[in-house]
Design a protein around this motif. Structure first.
Motif, short mmCIF file in Angstrom:
data_model
loop_
_atom_site.label_atom_id
_atom_site.label_comp_id
_atom_site.label_asym_id
_atom_site.label_seq_id
_atom_site.Cartn_x
_atom_site.Cartn_y
_atom_site.Cartn_z
N TRP A 290 9.90 -10.82 -6.46
CA TRP A 290 9.88 -9.56 -5.71
C TRP A 290 10.37 -9.83 -4.29
O TRP A 290 10.37 -10.97 -3.83
N VAL A 291 10.68 -8.76 -3.58
CA VAL A 291 11.23 -8.96 -2.24
C VAL A 291 10.21 -9.63 -1.31
O VAL A 291 10.57 -10.40 -0.43
N THR A 292 8.93 -9.36 -1.53
CA THR A 292 7.92 -9.98 -0.66
C THR A 292 8.00 -11.50 -0.77
O THR A 292 7.88 -12.21 0.24
N GLY B 11 -3.09 -9.70 5.57
CA GLY B 11 -2.02 -8.70 5.43
C GLY B 11 -2.10 -8.01 4.09
O GLY B 11 -2.68 -8.52 3.13
N SER B 12 -1.49 -6.83 4.05
CA SER B 12 -1.46 -6.04 2.81
C SER B 12 -0.06 -5.45 2.67
O SER B 12 0.56 -5.06 3.64
N VAL B 13 0.42 -5.39 1.44
CA VAL B 13 1.76 -4.85 1.18
C VAL B 13 1.89 -4.35 -0.25
O VAL B 13 1.21 -4.86 -1.14
N GLY B 14 2.75 -3.40 -0.45
CA GLY B 14 3.11 -2.99 -1.81
C GLY B 14 2.77 -1.55 -2.14
O GLY B 14 3.44 -0.91 -2.93
N GLU B 15 1.72 -1.06 -1.54
CA GLU B 15 1.29 0.32 -1.79
C GLU B 15 0.26 0.66 -0.72
O GLU B 15 -0.21 -0.21 0.01
N PRO B 16 -0.08 1.94 -0.63
CA PRO B 16 -1.09 2.28 0.37
C PRO B 16 -2.40 1.56 0.06
O PRO B 16 -2.75 1.40 -1.12
N ILE B 17 -3.07 1.09 1.08
CA ILE B 17 -4.39 0.47 0.86
C ILE B 17 -5.44 1.51 1.26
O ILE B 17 -5.44 2.00 2.39
N VAL C 291 -3.14 -6.46 8.78
CA VAL C 291 -1.88 -5.76 8.99
C VAL C 291 -1.45 -5.13 7.67
O VAL C 291 -1.19 -5.82 6.70
N ASP C 292 -1.45 -3.81 7.67
CA ASP C 292 -1.00 -3.06 6.49
C ASP C 292 0.48 -2.79 6.72
O ASP C 292 0.86 -2.02 7.59
N THR C 293 1.32 -3.47 5.95
CA THR C 293 2.75 -3.50 6.25
C THR C 293 3.55 -2.65 5.26
O THR C 293 3.58 -2.93 4.08
N TRP C 294 4.19 -1.63 5.78
CA TRP C 294 5.05 -0.80 4.92
C TRP C 294 6.50 -1.26 5.04
O TRP C 294 7.02 -1.40 6.15
N TRP C 295 7.11 -1.49 3.91
CA TRP C 295 8.55 -1.80 3.87
C TRP C 295 9.01 -1.76 2.43
O TRP C 295 8.23 -1.41 1.55
N GLN C 296 10.25 -2.10 2.18
CA GLN C 296 10.84 -1.97 0.84
C GLN C 296 11.84 -3.08 0.59
O GLN C 296 12.33 -3.70 1.54
N THR C 297 12.19 -3.26 -0.68
CA THR C 297 13.27 -4.18 -1.03
C THR C 297 14.49 -3.88 -0.14
O THR C 297 15.15 -4.78 0.37
N PHE D 267 16.82 7.59 4.08
CA PHE D 267 15.77 8.25 3.30
C PHE D 267 15.05 7.20 2.46
O PHE D 267 15.64 6.58 1.58
N ALA D 268 13.76 7.00 2.75
CA ALA D 268 13.03 5.90 2.12
C ALA D 268 12.47 6.26 0.75
O ALA D 268 12.14 5.39 -0.04
N GLY D 269 12.32 7.57 0.48
CA GLY D 269 11.76 7.97 -0.81
C GLY D 269 10.24 8.01 -0.82
O GLY D 269 9.63 8.13 -1.87
N ASP D 270 9.61 7.90 0.35
CA ASP D 270 8.15 7.94 0.45
C ASP D 270 7.70 9.19 1.21
O ASP D 270 8.32 9.57 2.20
N GLY D 271 6.62 9.78 0.75
CA GLY D 271 5.99 10.85 1.51
C GLY D 271 5.13 10.24 2.61
O GLY D 271 4.65 9.11 2.48
N HIS E 105 4.26 -2.86 -7.97
CA HIS E 105 5.61 -3.03 -8.53
C HIS E 105 6.24 -1.68 -8.79
O HIS E 105 5.60 -0.77 -9.31
N ARG E 106 7.50 -1.58 -8.44
CA ARG E 106 8.20 -0.31 -8.63
C ARG E 106 8.73 -0.23 -10.05
O ARG E 106 9.45 -1.08 -10.50
N LEU E 107 8.36 0.83 -10.73
CA LEU E 107 8.84 1.05 -12.10
C LEU E 107 9.37 2.46 -12.17
O LEU E 107 8.79 3.38 -11.62
C1 6R9 Z 1 7.65 -4.62 0.02
C2 6R9 Z 1 7.67 -3.82 -1.22
C3 6R9 Z 1 8.61 -0.41 -1.85
C4 6R9 Z 1 7.69 0.79 -2.00
C5 6R9 Z 1 7.70 1.70 -0.81
C6 6R9 Z 1 6.32 2.32 -0.89
C7 6R9 Z 1 5.45 1.20 -1.38
C8 6R9 Z 1 5.09 -0.82 0.10
C9 6R9 Z 1 3.45 -0.15 1.36
C10 6R9 Z 1 3.80 0.91 0.49
C11 6R9 Z 1 2.20 2.26 1.44
C12 6R9 Z 1 2.38 0.08 2.29
N1 6R9 Z 1 4.82 0.44 -0.27
N2 6R9 Z 1 4.25 -1.20 1.09
N3 6R9 Z 1 3.18 2.09 0.54
N4 6R9 Z 1 1.79 1.31 2.29
N5 6R9 Z 1 1.94 -0.87 3.14
O1 6R9 Z 1 6.64 -3.48 -1.76
O2 6R9 Z 1 8.92 -3.47 -1.69
O3 6R9 Z 1 8.82 -3.38 -4.21
O4 6R9 Z 1 10.73 -2.36 -2.90
O5 6R9 Z 1 8.44 -1.32 -2.93
O6 6R9 Z 1 6.33 0.34 -2.11
O7 6R9 Z 1 6.30 3.36 -1.82
O8 6R9 Z 1 8.74 2.64 -0.91
P1 6R9 Z 1 9.27 -2.67 -3.00
#
Ligand code: 6R9
Length: 659
Positions: free
Chosen positions: A318-320, A393-399, A419-425, A508-512, A536-538
């Motif tokens: 995964w990108v992380t 740290g936290s990543v991947g979805e809302p915590i 650190v709740d980190t929002w980002w994407q691939t 446009f990130a695709g997130d609300g 994981h994005r599916l």
């Molecule tokens: C790094 C990673 C990206 C999608 C992103 C969003 C969700 C990731 C988040 C989060 C809320 C966070 N997302 N981190 N939502 N809070 N801290 O996960 O990349 O697999 O590409 O997913 O994951 O919906 O658009 P990726």
């Protein structure tokens, strides 16, 4: 806010203001933190000068760049134009040259308890050997290499060897099926695949190579398969095509020249789910991506390479794993833990045992893991000494705030910043997150764009929303160095997916998302047909086509339903073809296994419901919203736009009849 301490119940978004809970950084933490207020000021004063300074201060360039950003071909960006550098040199060699060759780069912990300690000097040799071996197999600059490996040190060496040569890698998660691997190999036209005989999962060896064999039978671009021996399992062997890692890598020379590559030379492709069935090959380039990786790992995770032991629990598939196991921490010269296995093998305290053993000081993981640990119970982490942890740290979805607070209390000793980190691939690195030495934390919110990043929340018409609680779409408003450079082989899809919803000015990130009254950003999940299962994005479309590829299925609709542990879970509704009887559990099991075979076990539906009809609009679009209501046991919403409004009654009757 009252003084009595009773206000924390008013709403889940006000925890930090409760008088009894001070979530501002301690002065000791702030005094040593890499991320500072000044960074915000510098980035606000001059966006490009800020990023140019990051690139020059954090990386070693063989040739300096002359233009920081060329946005004339927007939305196709070029960063640090004219500059040249070698990523592997930056991640390994320069640390050795600086006298840090004896520093541990990787503490490897195998699932079975085998361990390896790899210093930067050793890693340099491993990477040089792997680069020489790849070249001897015919890999040259620009060729693509697919990597299908477990979480073993060879995976890191393989990625860096590709980067060194300038051969973009495409890492495919080891849990993906042969079919998923085949489409990814074909799309990138990979010349070589690097894999292993197998991997250890839950105490047992699981084969990997058979999936590669199946993925490249028939017509394929793959000329060579390089195989790491990990489990000693039996493998089929093609003498013309297959070579053992220990034969060609171990014996290769440990001297390899790190030739500099153009700043915009492609570094890797990584496939991610889109709204259609076909995965998108997100690609990143050299200088901008590495700048983003090194910078964010320093200011957000607060890595101090001389003293910290860092552990990111992601998989390199995964990108992380790309940004925060391989490129960021190694560019910064950090010491990190890499763990091969699952969190409950051989016992549910395995992670905490690892934290205690290596004195991990920074832990980066996902909410789904945290919720699982919550379920297993507080007493498990309590048995271990976790006092070394100073950043979480936290990543991947809302915590959710409950999980955040549990993490802070039970893992972070009630003091480590989270650190709740929002980002994407697509973004390459962290975009929205607290800076642990600056930000007063707000449980459940990723809070603010980090210095150098600008975001907005827009309404349907593209107007910025600033009032609290107004829900809109998250966009990024300025280009950043780590941004994707496109979708491999499909520039039109890149423009259409990311730069058309609100015009060319906004990514446009695709997130609300919404703001709260304090100006913190709350991420609310995907707004498209992409699910987030355990981070994981599916794509719904991808799983639907997998189901329909089964001979018994006529039609399928997939939705993501809220799940306590995994965030969302895959729920499928299928219509069987005439002549196929619904054999209850047997049918369901067969279809679940079919999806696992087609895509991978992570895509296995939690639930499959056999139905007679699917709810559709007059234009034939499946109304997933209604199916989600069913999957989440809610009153079914507005059905007036259905072509046949009795369909939902039929589905619900069918449900109450099933177990
Ligand atoms: C790094 C990673 C990206 C999608 C992103 C969003 C969700 C990731 C988040 C989060 C809320 C966070 N997302 N981190 N939502 N809070 N801290 O996960 O990349 O697999 O590409 O997913 O994951 O919906 O658009 P990726």
């Amino acid at each position: 806010m009252s003084e009595t301490g009773t206000t924390s119940a008013t709403s889940s978004t006000s925890t930090s203001q409760s008088p009894e809970r001070d979530l501002s950084p301690s002065s000791e933490f702030a005094a040593q933190a890499n991320g500072t207020k000044e960074l915000f000021e510098q980035a606000d004063a001059d966006h490009e000068a800020f990023w140019a300074a990051q690139a020059r201060e954090r990386l070693s360039w063989a040739k300096d760049f002359d233009t920081t950003l060329d946005w004339s071909g927007a939305p196709f960006a070029k960063w640090f134009v004219g500059g040249e550098l070698n990523v592997a040199y930056n991640c390994v060699d320069r640390h050795v040259e600086a006298g840090n060759g004896d520093r541990v780069a990787i503490h490897f912990e195998g699932e079975a308890g085998d361990t390896r300690t790899i210093t930067y000097a050793e890693l340099q040799k491993d990477v040089a050997k792997a680069a020489n071996a790849l070249e001897s197999l015919g890999v040259a600059k620009g060729d693509r290499v697919a990597i299908y490996l477990p979480m073993i040190p060879e995976a890191v060496a393989a990625m860096l060897a590709c980067a060194r040569i300038g051969a973009p890698h495409s890492v495919v998660f080891g849990g993906f099926s042969a079919d998923a691997l085949r489409t990814r190999i074909a799309d990138a036209e990979a010349k070589v695949v690097i894999t292993a005989d197998g991997q250890f999962r839950r105490g047992k060896p699981a084969p990997l190579k058979p999936a590669v064999d199946a993925a490249i039978t028939g017509e394929s671009t793959v000329e060579k398969v390089l195989v790491v021996k990990r489990t000693e399992g039996e493998v089929e062997w093609d003498d013309q095509r297959d070579v053992w890692w220990h034969d060609v890598v171990d014996g290769a020379s440990d001297q390899h020249e790190a030739v500099p590559h153009d700043s915009e030379h492609p570094l890797f492709i990584l496939y991610t789910s889109g709204t259609t069935g076909k995965p998108k090959g997100i690609f990143h380039t050299t200088g901008g991506y590495l700048t983003q990786a090194a910078y964010t790992n320093s200011v957000v995770h607060d890595v101090h390479p001389e003293t910290d032991v860092y552990w990111c629990t992601a998989d390199i598939g995964w990108v992380t794993g790309h940004t925060y196991i391989v490129y960021g921490p190694l560019a910064n010269g950090a010491t990190q833990v890499i763990y091969e296995g699952t969190p409950d093998t051989p016992h549910q305290g395995r992670w905490w045992e690892i934290v205690e053993k290596y004195k991990v000081s920074i832990l980066y993981t996902a909410p789904t893991a945290i919720r699982t640990f919550m379920k297993w119970g507080d007493d498990i982490p309590a048995k271990f000494d976790l006092s070394s942890l100073r950043v979480l740290g936290s990543v991947g979805e809302p915590i959710n705030p409950e999980a955040w607070l549990w993490y802070r209390r039970n893992i972070g000793g009630d003091k480590a910043p989270i650190v709740d980190t929002w980002w994407q691939t697509e973004t390459g690195g962290i975009m929205i997150s607290p800076l642990p030495g600056v930000t007063s934390l707000e449980p459940g919110s990723a809070q603010r764009p980090i210095p150098g990043i600008s975001a907005e929340i827009l309404d349907d018409e593209g107007n910025p929303l600033h009032e609290a609680e107004a829900v809109g779409y998250l966009v990024l408003t300025k280009p950043w160095p780590g941004m994707l450079r496109g979708i491999w082989g499909d520039p039109e899809r890149y423009k259409e997916t990311y730069w058309s919803r609100f015009g060319e000015k906004y990514y446009f990130a695709g997130d609300g998302a919404k703001y709260d009254a304090d100006g913190n950003i709350w991420l609310l999940g995907r707004v498209d047909d992409v699910m987030n299962v355990s981070g994981h994005r599916l794509s719904t479309a991808e799983i639907e086509s997998a189901l329909v590829s089964h001979p018994s299925v006529a039609e399928a609709a997939v939705v993501g339903a809220t799940d306590e542990t995994t965030g969302q879970a895959v729920c499928a509704f299928v219509i069987l073809r005439g002549g196929f009887a619904d054999n209850g559990d047997e049918t369901v099991q067969e279809l679940r296994n079919h999806v696992a075979k087609e895509i991978g076990p992570i895509a296995k539906p939690r639930q499959i419901m056999v139905v007679a009809e699917l709810p559709k609009t007059r234009s034939g679009k499946i109304m997933r919203r209604l199916l989600r209501d069913v999957a989440e046991n809610r009153e079914v919403g507005d059905v007036t736009t259905l072509a046949d409004s009795s369909v939902m009654n039929l589905i619900k009757q069918g449900m109450s009849g099933s177990s």
